[in-house]
Each structure stands twice: as structure tokens, then as C-alpha cells.
Design a protein around this motif. Sequence first.
Motif, PDB file in Angstrom:
ATOM      1  N   VAL A  89       9.645  12.904  -7.249  1.00  0.00           N
ATOM      2  CA  VAL A  89       8.885  14.053  -7.726  1.00  0.00           C
ATOM      3  C   VAL A  89       8.036  14.625  -6.602  1.00  0.00           C
ATOM      4  O   VAL A  89       7.861  15.842  -6.498  1.00  0.00           O
ATOM      5  CB  VAL A  89       8.024  13.656  -8.947  1.00  0.00           C
ATOM      6  N   ARG A  90       7.527  13.768  -5.733  1.00  0.00           N
ATOM      7  CA  ARG A  90       6.736  14.255  -4.612  1.00  0.00           C
ATOM      8  C   ARG A  90       7.556  15.176  -3.709  1.00  0.00           C
ATOM      9  O   ARG A  90       7.071  16.209  -3.229  1.00  0.00           O
ATOM     10  CB  ARG A  90       6.192  13.070  -3.804  1.00  0.00           C
ATOM     11  N   ARG A 103       1.958  16.236 -18.352  1.00  0.00           N
ATOM     12  CA  ARG A 103       0.530  16.223 -18.684  1.00  0.00           C
ATOM     13  C   ARG A 103      -0.261  15.402 -17.681  1.00  0.00           C
ATOM     14  O   ARG A 103      -1.402  15.739 -17.353  1.00  0.00           O
ATOM     15  CB  ARG A 103       0.316  15.659 -20.095  1.00  0.00           C
ATOM     16  N   GLN A 104       0.314  14.295 -17.240  1.00  0.00           N
ATOM     17  CA  GLN A 104      -0.373  13.414 -16.305  1.00  0.00           C
ATOM     18  C   GLN A 104       0.355  13.441 -14.962  1.00  0.00           C
ATOM     19  O   GLN A 104       0.824  12.420 -14.466  1.00  0.00           O
ATOM     20  CB  GLN A 104      -0.446  11.987 -16.867  1.00  0.00           C
ATOM     21  N   ARG A 105       0.451  14.624 -14.387  1.00  0.00           N
ATOM     22  CA  ARG A 105       1.180  14.778 -13.131  1.00  0.00           C
ATOM     23  C   ARG A 105       0.589  13.895 -12.040  1.00  0.00           C
ATOM     24  O   ARG A 105       1.309  13.404 -11.164  1.00  0.00           O
ATOM     25  CB  ARG A 105       1.144  16.245 -12.690  1.00  0.00           C
ATOM     26  N   TYR A 106      -0.715  13.676 -12.089  1.00  0.00           N
ATOM     27  CA  TYR A 106      -1.361  12.826 -11.088  1.00  0.00           C
ATOM     28  C   TYR A 106      -0.790  11.417 -11.108  1.00  0.00           C
ATOM     29  O   TYR A 106      -0.650  10.773 -10.062  1.00  0.00           O
ATOM     30  CB  TYR A 106      -2.880  12.806 -11.320  1.00  0.00           C
ATOM     31  N   VAL A 107      -0.429  10.911 -12.300  1.00  0.00           N
ATOM     32  CA  VAL A 107       0.205   9.593 -12.383  1.00  0.00           C
ATOM     33  C   VAL A 107       1.670   9.694 -11.978  1.00  0.00           C
ATOM     34  O   VAL A 107       2.192   8.846 -11.250  1.00  0.00           O
ATOM     35  CB  VAL A 107       0.070   9.011 -13.805  1.00  0.00           C
ATOM     36  N   ASP A 108       2.325  10.739 -12.444  1.00  0.00           N
ATOM     37  CA  ASP A 108       3.730  10.964 -12.102  1.00  0.00           C
ATOM     38  C   ASP A 108       3.941  10.970 -10.595  1.00  0.00           C
ATOM     39  O   ASP A 108       4.903  10.396 -10.077  1.00  0.00           O
ATOM     40  CB  ASP A 108       4.161  12.299 -12.711  1.00  0.00           C
ATOM     41  N   LEU A 109       3.025  11.586  -9.862  1.00  0.00           N
ATOM     42  CA  LEU A 109       3.190  11.725  -8.422  1.00  0.00           C
ATOM     43  C   LEU A 109       3.145  10.389  -7.694  1.00  0.00           C
ATOM     44  O   LEU A 109       3.941  10.138  -6.784  1.00  0.00           O
ATOM     45  CB  LEU A 109       2.119  12.664  -7.860  1.00  0.00           C
ATOM     46  N   PHE A 110       2.219   9.501  -8.088  1.00  0.00           N
ATOM     47  CA  PHE A 110       2.177   8.243  -7.336  1.00  0.00           C
ATOM     48  C   PHE A 110       3.077   7.163  -7.924  1.00  0.00           C
ATOM     49  O   PHE A 110       3.470   6.231  -7.222  1.00  0.00           O
ATOM     50  CB  PHE A 110       0.742   7.733  -7.137  1.00  0.00           C
ATOM     51  N   MET A 111       3.448   7.289  -9.214  1.00  0.00           N
ATOM     52  CA  MET A 111       4.358   6.303  -9.787  1.00  0.00           C
ATOM     53  C   MET A 111       5.818   6.643  -9.526  1.00  0.00           C
ATOM     54  O   MET A 111       6.633   5.767  -9.301  1.00  0.00           O
ATOM     55  CB  MET A 111       4.133   6.204 -11.301  1.00  0.00           C
ATOM     56  N   ASN A 112       6.162   7.911  -9.570  1.00  0.00           N
ATOM     57  CA  ASN A 112       7.553   8.336  -9.428  1.00  0.00           C
ATOM     58  C   ASN A 112       7.800   9.052  -8.111  1.00  0.00           C
ATOM     59  O   ASN A 112       8.785   9.768  -7.960  1.00  0.00           O
ATOM     60  CB  ASN A 112       7.938   9.282 -10.579  1.00  0.00           C
ATOM     61  N   GLY A 113       6.910   8.850  -7.153  1.00  0.00           N
ATOM     62  CA  GLY A 113       6.977   9.660  -5.959  1.00  0.00           C
ATOM     63  C   GLY A 113       7.438   8.992  -4.700  1.00  0.00           C
ATOM     64  O   GLY A 113       7.412   9.602  -3.634  1.00  0.00           O
ATOM     65  N   VAL A 114       7.897   7.712  -4.753  1.00  0.00           N
ATOM     66  CA  VAL A 114       8.198   7.002  -3.516  1.00  0.00           C
ATOM     67  C   VAL A 114       9.518   6.277  -3.640  1.00  0.00           C
ATOM     68  O   VAL A 114       9.788   5.596  -4.624  1.00  0.00           O
ATOM     69  CB  VAL A 114       7.086   5.981  -3.181  1.00  0.00           C
ATOM     70  N   LEU A 115      10.370   6.421  -2.637  1.00  0.00           N
ATOM     71  CA  LEU A 115      11.602   5.651  -2.564  1.00  0.00           C
ATOM     72  C   LEU A 115      11.315   4.247  -2.052  1.00  0.00           C
ATOM     73  O   LEU A 115      10.223   3.946  -1.577  1.00  0.00           O
ATOM     74  CB  LEU A 115      12.610   6.337  -1.641  1.00  0.00           C
ATOM     75  N   LEU A 164       0.838  -1.196   0.000  1.00  0.00           N
ATOM     76  CA  LEU A 164       0.000   0.000   0.000  1.00  0.00           C
ATOM     77  C   LEU A 164       0.874   1.248   0.000  1.00  0.00           C
ATOM     78  O   LEU A 164       1.942   1.271   0.624  1.00  0.00           O
ATOM     79  CB  LEU A 164      -0.920   0.034   1.224  1.00  0.00           C
ATOM     80  N   GLN A 165       0.408   2.265  -0.693  1.00  0.00           N
ATOM     81  CA  GLN A 165       1.115   3.549  -0.755  1.00  0.00           C
ATOM     82  C   GLN A 165       0.166   4.657  -0.337  1.00  0.00           C
ATOM     83  O   GLN A 165      -0.983   4.703  -0.763  1.00  0.00           O
ATOM     84  CB  GLN A 165       1.616   3.805  -2.167  1.00  0.00           C
ATOM     85  N   GLN A 166       0.688   5.557   0.500  1.00  0.00           N
ATOM     86  CA  GLN A 166      -0.119   6.669   0.991  1.00  0.00           C
ATOM     87  C   GLN A 166       0.807   7.817   1.363  1.00  0.00           C
ATOM     88  O   GLN A 166       1.775   7.630   2.101  1.00  0.00           O
ATOM     89  CB  GLN A 166      -0.940   6.231   2.222  1.00  0.00           C
TER      90      GLN A 166
END
Length: 599
Positions: free
Chosen positions: A210-211, A169-181, A90-92
Amino acid sequence: MSYDEFESEFERRLYSDRQEKLNRIADLGQQKYPNTFAPPADHPLTTIAKIRAQYDTWIGEQFDATRVPIAVAGRIMAIRQQGKAGFATLQQEGARLQIYVRKDAVGDPAFELYKLLDLGDHIGVTGYLFRTRTNELTIHVETITFLAKALLALPEKYHGLSDIELRYRQRYVDLFMNGVLNETTAAGAAPAEGATEGAAEPPKAQEIRVRDVFVKRAAVLRAMRRFFDARGYIEVETPMMQPIAGGAMARPFTTHHNALDIDLFLRIAPELYLKRLVVGGFDRVYEINRNFRNEGISTQHNPEFTMLEFYQAYANYKDLIELTKELIQFVAKEVNGTTICHFNGYEIDLAKWETLTMREAIIKWWPKEAGPAPQLGDLANLNSFKPFVEVLRTHFAQEHKRLGAERENIHNTFLARPEATEMDMPDERAKIKAITDLMVIVDTNSWTLKRALDNYDGKVYATVFEMLAEEHLIQPTIIYEFPLAVSPLSKQKPDEPDWVERFEFYIGGFELGNAFSELNDPEEQFRRFKEQLEQHERGDEEAHQMDVDYVRALAYGLPPTAGEGIGIDRLTMILTGARSIRDVILFPLLRPQAATGSR
């Protein structure tokens, strides 16, 4: 209404399959889109970040001795089922935690629900913490609540959203896909436990999330507010739509108000309204808000950007030089814990500043190939400086010709080889491209100088400075004393009326802030506005417009005042190491995307 824009028929089928799964989840008694997750009182709802902060250091024996009830919600980023049990991640809020689901623990309906889950779905779980055989902190799930279905499939790999423009363009995807170590590793017996084919793989530890960029951006704003609030400044808001585009030399966006039947401009700067407030007795004011300039897009420019602008009565530009140094160091320490940052391959110390006049900077970075550098006396007036500008333009023209010959030589040398083809010359092609790019810059400089010489005035100093010095200003640098011709709102130097009490500061090779002692003579301000109007009539779309009401405000008495504007986006770039302004703006302006797929 159904979503019907797909890249391929395969994507369309995946979407349809997930819709069917959503219907089957509803058949199990779960709401398709419940409005909340409300666990029982004996399982307090918390966050993954808090769980990790409190229990990451606990060992397995501690969990055996003390059962820790947990309830948490999040997005599924990895999932795997093996028979009557399975693992998921899970990611949050930028943190991840593994969960373990056993059929005999959750019951048949909940396990059937688990089997219908996909990557990207949101669920809530209750259970207790334990450590797996591989020592991974994990929730042993007792109940599962479905919260939302991801009807569109996540990118197949972590870097599946690696296309830069698509990420914007799809920052919403970028944030959860590229946002976690990588905060969860293997679970169970297998190294990839908790993963499935196509699951998101966490990035390497040295990569910037990115987050984190946008978390730091928020921290920059908080730090600035603390800095100014502690010094007695008042935060205010001024109009975003203005009847006159003023406060800076830039091309505005226009709009129209139907009810009043008047044209309005999106503001290019809040300056004139903030100084009206100083006239009204607000001696220290600041505003953090958006500006809009109808100009080009680059790695350093976005038409919509965020600025800090502040004004202090009974102060001058020298006072703000010291205040600026304090501010940047304070913000850096608040955001990064240090004044050392890394940008574009350079280590930069925000505690060490160099201070130069514009004329000193021109002399310091005068190209040796252009002949002897001018002395300060040569820059004292336009007549003495003009011969040097002519020489500089000739130098750029010769440099353009030399680069062209070098490019042709590389190309011809390669083609002289037996059976040579364009596809066989990657190194040569790279060199040719680099030279061509440089030729464009050199040719632009030559053309810009020709234009400046055709209408020779004080602007030429700023033009030469920008092309010679700006790229070298990597370490924090104050450049002060600007020509009057490019500073219509600044106070003149008492001993040099063609120069004004203004400074800009540079870090990383570009400007971050602009400040000056404010002109408070209404008669002089009116005269300069008239000069700007004449420039506008000659075709200068960036020339300042006449603001009679602002002149009226000055006539009521503006005390000696200094003001400054600082680009929040560019400062965030420096503090996060982002190389493009688009990387620090959540939704930057982009060209319209060409239509694809079926409709």
C-alpha cells in the motif's frame, strides 16, 4: 484525557497494561515522549533504507574487518526475548532491519527497557552492523532510547487489517502493517527469529505494498510537473471556493461565508479561472489541485479528487491529442520505468493508442443482437439516428426479459432436485447473482434510453456511446468529436455545428482525461450559458451556471486555446494496478461509522 473507545474488554485491558508499561519505562529514567533521538557523533544517524542500500551486499568478513557504527530509529514490528538476549525488527519508511539486543552489551537498565517494549513502539538504537549465523544483516545494539509507546495493540496477524473499509478508515495502520515487503528473514538459529506470537508477518513478494501506491502517486505528480515545466508552462493556483460553480457540468457542494454573508461553492473545476489567465497573457498554464463534485461514490468516483488541468494558447484539440500521448508515456516511464502496465487482469501498453470518433466507436461496438449497426450517415443527425436508438432500447428490454427467464430457470432447476436447499447451491447462487447484477445494468440502460428519447437531443449520442463502447476501451484510446449538447465550453466544428472539437481518452475501461478547443466567442458563450440556465430551471442540477465575468473576460480576447483535464487518481490506478479509486486516495470519503464499544 484518556482514550476510552474499545472494541472489547480485552482491548481495554491491553491498553491499560501498556499504560502501566509506559509508566515503568519512565521510572527507568526514559522520557515518556521525547521530542527527538540524538545519538552521539560517532554513531551517525541514518535510515534503514540507506543502510540496506549500502551494506546489503557486504559479507560477514567485511563487517569483522571494518566495524560500521550505526544509529537508527524505527517502529518495532517483531520482537522476541530469549533469556539475556533478544531479537527485534525495526521498520522505517517502508524498510525493515533486524536488531540484536544482549544484556551484557546494553547494560541492566537498557535491557529492562527492552523487556517493556511492545509491537508498535518506536525506539532509537546505536550499535554496529554484523551478520547472524543465518546471514541476516543485523544491528548489534549498544544503546536503546525509548521514543513512543503504541498504547493500542497492532492487529494480531499481517492480514489482521484485511477488512477493506477498515483499511480505508485506519489508513495510518494500513500503511505500516501492509506497507512493507519481506526484507528481513530469520535470525539466530530459528527460522522465525525476530518474531513473536501476534507479530506482523510480511506479505508475499508479488503483493502490491500500500505504501508503494502512494509513493508512485507522488512520483506521478513530480513527473507531470517536470513534463510541463520543461515545455514552458507556469504552475498556478486558482480559487477553491467560488461564487459561481463553473468549468464543468456537475452538482457542486455549497458553503457560506459569514463575514461577507454570501454563499460559495467548492469548485467543480478550475477551468474558467485558468482561461482568464490565458486572456491575461499566461499562454501556458497548469494547475494540480482538488475538485469537488456532490455526486455518488464508486470504484471510479470520489467526491473530492485531484485533477491536472492545463491550457495552451495558439493551439487546438489536435495538438493536445499528441501532447497527451507524450505525457502519459513520459509519466509511465518515470514512475514504472516502462509503458507496460497491468490493470484488472489486462496488460496495457501506454505507447500504443487507437483514435476513433464517438460515432465510429458507437458503430464498432454496436451489439449484434440489436440488429445491423448504423452507418456514419445514420449518425449524421438526430432524425436518422433516432430509429436505431429505439431499436437499441427494445433490445435492452428484451435482453432484460431473457436474463430474467435464465435466472428463473437456474433457480427452478436446482429446486427440482431431491432435498435441495438454498445453502446447497453455491455455484447456482453465484450464477444467479451475476445474472441479477447484469439485469440491473441492462434495465438501467433501457431506462436511460427512454429518458433520452423523451427529451431527444444531442446528448443521446454520448449516452449510447457510454453504454456501448466505454467498457471496451481497455487499451489507450482517444475518442474525439462530441455533441455540442454536452460540451457548453467547446468550439464547434466548422463543417458540423452540432459537433465540437473535443476528445476524451480512455484506459482500462474508463475515462481519464477530457480536452477541447476552447470556445472564445463571447456572444456564443453567453448564448450557451443561457441555454444551460434553461436546463437548470427544468431540473438539471448539473447544468452550467451563468458566469457573466467569464464572458466579460472573453470579450477582452481569448486567443485560440486548447485545454485539458486529467484525473490524477484514475491515472494512478492504472499505473499501480489498483482496482478502486479508494486505494489511491489516502483518506477517501466513507459513510459515517456506526458507534461501537464503550464510551
